[in-house]
Design a protein around this motif. Structure first.
Motif, PDB file in Angstrom:
ATOM      1  N   CYS A  63       0.823  -1.210   0.000  1.00 40.00           N
ATOM      2  CA  CYS A  63       0.000   0.000   0.000  1.00 40.00           C
ATOM      3  C   CYS A  63       0.857   1.261   0.000  1.00 40.00           C
ATOM      4  CB  CYS A  63      -0.927   0.018   1.223  1.00 40.00           C
ATOM      5  SG  CYS A  63      -2.180  -1.279   1.220  1.00 40.00           S
ATOM      6  N   TYR A  64       1.957   1.252   0.746  1.00 38.68           N
ATOM      7  CA  TYR A  64       2.774   2.451   0.862  1.00 38.68           C
ATOM      8  C   TYR A  64       3.723   2.641  -0.310  1.00 38.68           C
ATOM      9  CZ  TYR A  64       1.149   3.329   5.601  1.00 38.68           C
ATOM     10  OH  TYR A  64       0.363   3.615   6.684  1.00 38.68           O
ATOM     11  N   GLY A  65       4.068   1.563  -1.039  1.00 38.28           N
ATOM     12  CA  GLY A  65       5.000   1.679  -2.158  1.00 38.28           C
ATOM     13  C   GLY A  65       4.603   2.748  -3.170  1.00 38.28           C
ATOM     14  N   PRO A  66       3.368   2.722  -3.711  1.00 38.11           N
ATOM     15  CA  PRO A  66       2.964   3.721  -4.711  1.00 38.11           C
ATOM     16  C   PRO A  66       2.808   5.133  -4.142  1.00 38.11           C
ATOM     17  CG  PRO A  66       1.561   1.760  -4.799  1.00 38.11           C
ATOM     18  CD  PRO A  66       2.351   1.675  -3.530  1.00 38.11           C
ATOM     19  N   LEU A  67       2.813   5.279  -2.827  1.00 43.15           N
ATOM     20  CA  LEU A  67       2.588   6.596  -2.232  1.00 43.15           C
ATOM     21  C   LEU A  67       3.789   7.514  -2.359  1.00 43.15           C
ATOM     22  CD1 LEU A  67       0.448   5.746   0.924  1.00 43.15           C
ATOM     23  CD2 LEU A  67      -0.287   6.403  -1.371  1.00 43.15           C
ATOM     24  N   ASP A  68       4.832   7.072  -3.120  1.00 48.29           N
ATOM     25  CA  ASP A  68       5.908   7.992  -3.490  1.00 48.29           C
ATOM     26  C   ASP A  68       5.344   9.190  -4.254  1.00 48.29           C
ATOM     27  OD1 ASP A  68       7.841   6.501  -2.328  1.00 48.29           O
ATOM     28  OD2 ASP A  68       8.690   5.679  -4.172  1.00 48.29           O
ATOM     29  N   ARG A  69       4.129   9.039  -4.770  1.00 47.46           N
ATOM     30  CA  ARG A  69       3.461  10.149  -5.454  1.00 47.46           C
ATOM     31  C   ARG A  69       3.373  11.362  -4.535  1.00 47.46           C
ATOM     32  NH1 ARG A  69      -0.316  10.938  -9.618  1.00 47.46           N
ATOM     33  NH2 ARG A  69      -1.797  12.621  -9.214  1.00 47.46           N
ATOM     34  N   PHE A  70       3.270  11.123  -3.229  1.00 50.13           N
ATOM     35  CA  PHE A  70       3.144  12.208  -2.249  1.00 50.13           C
ATOM     36  C   PHE A  70       4.451  12.489  -1.507  1.00 50.13           C
ATOM     37  CE2 PHE A  70      -0.978   9.985  -2.517  1.00 50.13           C
ATOM     38  CZ  PHE A  70      -1.727  11.002  -3.075  1.00 50.13           C
ATOM     39  N   GLY A  71       5.557  11.911  -1.988  1.00 50.30           N
ATOM     40  CA  GLY A  71       6.837  12.080  -1.302  1.00 50.30           C
ATOM     41  C   GLY A  71       6.983  11.067  -0.178  1.00 50.30           C
ATOM     42  N   ARG A  72       8.024  11.212   0.608  1.00 52.10           N
ATOM     43  CA  ARG A  72       8.284  10.261   1.694  1.00 52.10           C
ATOM     44  C   ARG A  72       7.528  10.625   2.979  1.00 52.10           C
ATOM     45  NH1 ARG A  72      10.227   6.922  -1.594  1.00 52.10           N
ATOM     46  NH2 ARG A  72      12.450   6.893  -2.067  1.00 52.10           N
ATOM     47  N   LYS A  73       7.456  11.915   3.297  1.00 55.85           N
ATOM     48  CA  LYS A  73       7.078  12.286   4.651  1.00 55.85           C
ATOM     49  C   LYS A  73       5.562  12.268   4.897  1.00 55.85           C
ATOM     50  CE  LYS A  73       9.787  14.953   7.048  1.00 55.85           C
ATOM     51  NZ  LYS A  73      10.521  16.117   7.608  1.00 55.85           N
ATOM     52  N   LEU A  74       4.761  12.679   3.922  1.00 53.53           N
ATOM     53  CA  LEU A  74       3.312  12.705   4.153  1.00 53.53           C
ATOM     54  C   LEU A  74       2.758  11.311   4.429  1.00 53.53           C
ATOM     55  CD1 LEU A  74       0.855  14.520   4.340  1.00 53.53           C
ATOM     56  CD2 LEU A  74       0.510  14.220   1.862  1.00 53.53           C
ATOM     57  N   PRO A  75       3.080  10.281   3.619  1.00 52.37           N
ATOM     58  CA  PRO A  75       2.614   8.923   3.964  1.00 52.37           C
ATOM     59  C   PRO A  75       3.161   8.440   5.301  1.00 52.37           C
ATOM     60  CG  PRO A  75       3.346   9.013   1.677  1.00 52.37           C
ATOM     61  CD  PRO A  75       3.775  10.296   2.319  1.00 52.37           C
ATOM     62  N   LEU A  76       4.394   8.861   5.633  1.00 49.79           N
ATOM     63  CA  LEU A  76       4.978   8.480   6.914  1.00 49.79           C
ATOM     64  C   LEU A  76       4.178   9.075   8.066  1.00 49.79           C
ATOM     65  CD1 LEU A  76       7.201   7.251   8.687  1.00 49.79           C
ATOM     66  CD2 LEU A  76       8.596   9.276   8.204  1.00 49.79           C
ATOM     67  N   TYR A  77       3.819  10.347   7.964  1.00 51.14           N
ATOM     68  CA  TYR A  77       3.013  10.981   9.008  1.00 51.14           C
ATOM     69  C   TYR A  77       1.680  10.239   9.191  1.00 51.14           C
ATOM     70  CZ  TYR A  77       6.152  15.007   8.347  1.00 51.14           C
ATOM     71  OH  TYR A  77       7.242  15.826   8.236  1.00 51.14           O
ATOM     72  N   ALA A  78       1.030   9.924   8.078  1.00 52.75           N
ATOM     73  CA  ALA A  78      -0.269   9.238   8.148  1.00 52.75           C
ATOM     74  C   ALA A  78      -0.129   7.879   8.825  1.00 52.75           C
ATOM     75  CB  ALA A  78      -0.845   9.078   6.737  1.00 52.75           C
ATOM     76  N   GLY A  79       0.941   7.148   8.498  1.00 51.40           N
ATOM     77  CA  GLY A  79       1.157   5.836   9.095  1.00 51.40           C
ATOM     78  C   GLY A  79       1.397   5.916  10.596  1.00 51.40           C
ATOM     79  N   LEU A  80       2.179   6.894  11.034  1.00 47.74           N
ATOM     80  CA  LEU A  80       2.469   7.029  12.467  1.00 47.74           C
ATOM     81  C   LEU A  80       1.200   7.381  13.251  1.00 47.74           C
ATOM     82  CD1 LEU A  80       5.928   8.878  12.370  1.00 47.74           C
ATOM     83  CD2 LEU A  80       5.470   6.437  12.669  1.00 47.74           C
ATOM     84  N   VAL A  81       0.358   8.225  12.674  1.00 50.44           N
ATOM     85  CA  VAL A  81      -0.907   8.567  13.340  1.00 50.44           C
ATOM     86  C   VAL A  81      -1.808   7.331  13.429  1.00 50.44           C
ATOM     87  CG1 VAL A  81      -3.043   9.901  13.139  1.00 50.44           C
ATOM     88  CG2 VAL A  81      -0.833  11.002  12.714  1.00 50.44           C
TER      89      VAL A  81
END
Length: 409
Positions: A63-81
């Motif tokens: 699920c997170y692999g294609p989220l490079d579309r949004f860069g590294r940090k935004l998907p990371l923030y969402a995952g930590l929350v």
């Protein structure tokens, strides 16, 4: 801040992100009997909450692999929350089924940190440092098997097992703050990456068509799955088969982790003289006979606790050398597609581990035999994939600490 200090800070933050899932797995292992009693279930059934965490990690990778579309940090923030929210839901569990579901959500959040940390190694460091940096991350990650069971035992003993999940949520909150304020951006958003199902699928298929990735990712994943099967079954093995206390279990778990972590750091020095491919092959040649010896002796009842610990120590030490080199070799061929390649690597590692750890639970045996069998089977399968698959790789691309030359296809 100097370049050296900035480099060390990045390694420290990436290492901290890498510890989130190991902490989530290791911290409540000593509290297994209390959790099982509170949820009116058995420890064998409860072990599925670890397998479910592995399952969430595996699905989350893709699920997170294609989220490079949004860069590294935004998907990371969402995952930590998501991890923090799921941790709160875990402490409200009133049944083992609810806990299993919440652990899947927790893992989906935690794997964002794992995917980001692995991908950012390639964002911030040169390709010929990949295996070395992964080993350094595992040095930081090593606090988990040493610290997490002891902290989990203390917290559960004094505040109840639910407090373990409160501590996990607070730890991730701290990592979120550090990531926001101190971690560089890394990979910029790439709007060319589609979020539609078919382009995503084609992207992953392209990764799997790279022979070097497929051989080393699969071989390393099978070998690595034995380690996670051991982790999932360790409370049953030590506290029910060998009848050790929760406190002594924490000490044994940490002691065995010395082998995995220590050999991982030996790898940094070995890379100065040998290639990752040479180290990985030699490691598998040591691991396979050891796990075979463990299986035979366990089957015939030759071993007590001391003999079992010695063989497990050697096995885990071998896997500590195998893991970073297999991971580095599988990722070397990629530059543009590193996010998807890293996600697929994690999916294979964790997905195969889910099957291996679940197999131990399915046996529902209060002996060491299922664990020894899974360790032997996964190691030999990994070795067979390596030996057979190498003939399919024409012009191996490799990394070593000295010299950044790559043998291109």
């Amino acid at each position: 801040m100097s370049q050296s200090r900035n480099r060390n800070l990045i390694i420290l933050i990436l290492g901290g992100l890498s510890t989130i899932s190991p902490f989530a797995i290791d911290m409540y292992l000593p509290a297994f009997p209390e959790v099982a009693a509170a949820l009116h279930t058995t420890t064998t059934h409860l072990s599925l909450s670890i397998s479910s965490y592995f399952g969430g990690l595996a699905v989350g990778q893709l699920c997170y692999g294609p989220l490079d579309r949004f860069g590294r940090k935004l998907p990371l923030y969402a995952g930590l929350v998501l991890f923090m929210v799921a941790s709160i839901l875990c402490l409200c569990s009133r049944s083992v089924e609810w806990l299993i579901v919440c652990r899947i959500l927790q893992a989906m959040g935690g794997c964002a940190a794992q995917v980001a940390a692995m991908a950012m190694v390639r964002d911030f460091f040169h390709v010929d440092e990949t295996a070395k940096i992964i080993s350094l991350l595992i040095l930081i990650l090593s606090v988990s098997p040493f610290l997490a069971p002891s902290v989990g035992y203390f917290v559960a003993e004094h505040f109840g097992w639910q407090a373990v999940f409160v501590v996990l949520a607070l730890f991730v909150l701290l990592m979120l703050a550090v990531t926001i304020w101190k971690l560089p951006t890394g990979h910029q958003p790439d709007r060319s990456i589609s979020l539609r199902p078919m382009p995503i699928l084609r992207n992953y298929v392209a990764v799997l068509r790279e022979p070097q990735f497929l051989v080393y990712a699969l071989s390393g994943a099978f070998a690595f799955s034995g380690l996670l099967a051991y982790v999932a079954s360790s409370p049953i093995v030590f506290m029910e088969v060998f009848h050790v206390s929760a406190q002594r279990f924490s000490a044994i778990f940490a002691g065995l982790a010395v082998g995995f972590v220590g050999s991982n750091q030996v790898n940094v020095f070995l890379l100065r003289k040998f290639t990752s491919e040479q180290i990985y092959r030699a490691t598998m040649l040591v691991d396979c006979p050891m796990v075979t010896l463990l299986l035979i002796g366990t089957w015939f009842g030759w071993y007590n606790l001391p003999e079992t610990l010695v063989l497990l120590f050697i096995t885990l030490s071998s896997l500590g050398l195998a893991f970073p080199n297999a991971a580095a070799l599988s990722l070397v061929p990629f530059s543009q597609n590193i996010g998807s390649a890293s996600a697929m690597l994690g999916f294979l590692q964790i997905g195969i581990s889910v099957l291996a750890s679940a197999a131990v639970g399915i046996f529902n045996s209060h002996t060491m035999v299922p664990v020894a069998f899974i360790l032997a089977a996964t190691s030999w399968i990994g070795f067979a994939i390596l030996m057979i698959g190498k003939s399919k790789i024409h012009g191996l691309r490799y990394v070593e600490e000295k010299g950044a030359d790559f043998l291109q296809k």
